[in-house]
Design a protein around this motif. Sequence first.
Motif, PDB file in Angstrom:
ATOM      1  N   THR A  54       0.830  -1.208   0.000  1.00  0.00           N
ATOM      2  CA  THR A  54       0.000   0.000   0.000  1.00  0.00           C
ATOM      3  C   THR A  54       0.862   1.255   0.000  1.00  0.00           C
ATOM      4  OG1 THR A  54      -1.748  -1.190   1.168  1.00  0.00           O
ATOM      5  CG2 THR A  54      -1.863   1.208   1.189  1.00  0.00           C
ATOM      6  N   SER A  58       0.701   3.986  -3.039  1.00  0.00           N
ATOM      7  CA  SER A  58       0.545   5.419  -2.812  1.00  0.00           C
ATOM      8  C   SER A  58       1.668   6.223  -3.455  1.00  0.00           C
ATOM      9  CB  SER A  58       0.500   5.692  -1.303  1.00  0.00           C
ATOM     10  OG  SER A  58       0.437   7.070  -1.034  1.00  0.00           O
ATOM     11  N   ASN A  76      -7.335  -1.630  -3.300  1.00  0.00           N
ATOM     12  CA  ASN A  76      -7.162  -0.217  -3.625  1.00  0.00           C
ATOM     13  C   ASN A  76      -6.996  -0.136  -5.141  1.00  0.00           C
ATOM     14  OD1 ASN A  76      -7.118   0.946  -0.967  1.00  0.00           O
ATOM     15  ND2 ASN A  76      -5.098   0.035  -0.686  1.00  0.00           N
TER      16      ASN A  76
END
Length: 239
Positions: A54, A58, A76
């Motif tokens: 993650t 990002s 995501n």
Amino acid sequence: MMNIFFYMMVEPTYLAVLVALLIVLVSSIFLFKKFFGAKADTVLLIGLSDSGKTQMFSKLINNKSTVITYTSLSENVYEGLLTPSNEELRLIDFPGAERMRKLLSEKWLSKERGSLKQIVAVIDSSSINKRARDVAELLYDTLLESNKKVPMLVACNKQDVGLAKAPHKEFSLINQSRAASLQSTDGSNARASTLTNPEVAFEWSKLPVKVDFVKCCALETDVDDEEKNLTGIREAIGI
């Protein structure tokens, strides 16, 4: 009179056959486009929990961002990741929880496989000595269940930590153990259910799909050291 009667009986049957053939043709074209004509524009991030997926997700979207990560059971998704040629990619951060493995297999490695441009397997290099088998099993199953058709990039994350390694020898052990298990249970062709020939030592170069390794650090602790940032990842996926 007989000719007219015969024509009236045959003509509907003839039309029905034509309609049936047309339906089969259209269905075949639809299925072909669905399974073989899908645009390969998705980069899929996979890995065990706490591997840094993650954080990497990002940073690839916005290298100035800083996120607080936590274990999640939902994907995501980021649409519109641009390449230098303005090609749009879709970036997926897939959960690392073991209970999600079935969905990974059924959705991305099977149903949506045609949309995958690349799989990025993120591993926590700092803890590889403790989790080598788990990491190797994930990589092995992903390559096998994707039918060995999707290129994989193994991102050896957390290179800012001293003890950073990548699993290699585990693959040979998995090859051998799975082949032995298959032979002892039902006599199946072990080679069809293993990545490479289990009778010889495993080599990455013998795989039918490309697998590359790159050292990186999702925290991007040093912009001048490629092993401590995401430069190699960005170059590999073409952004």
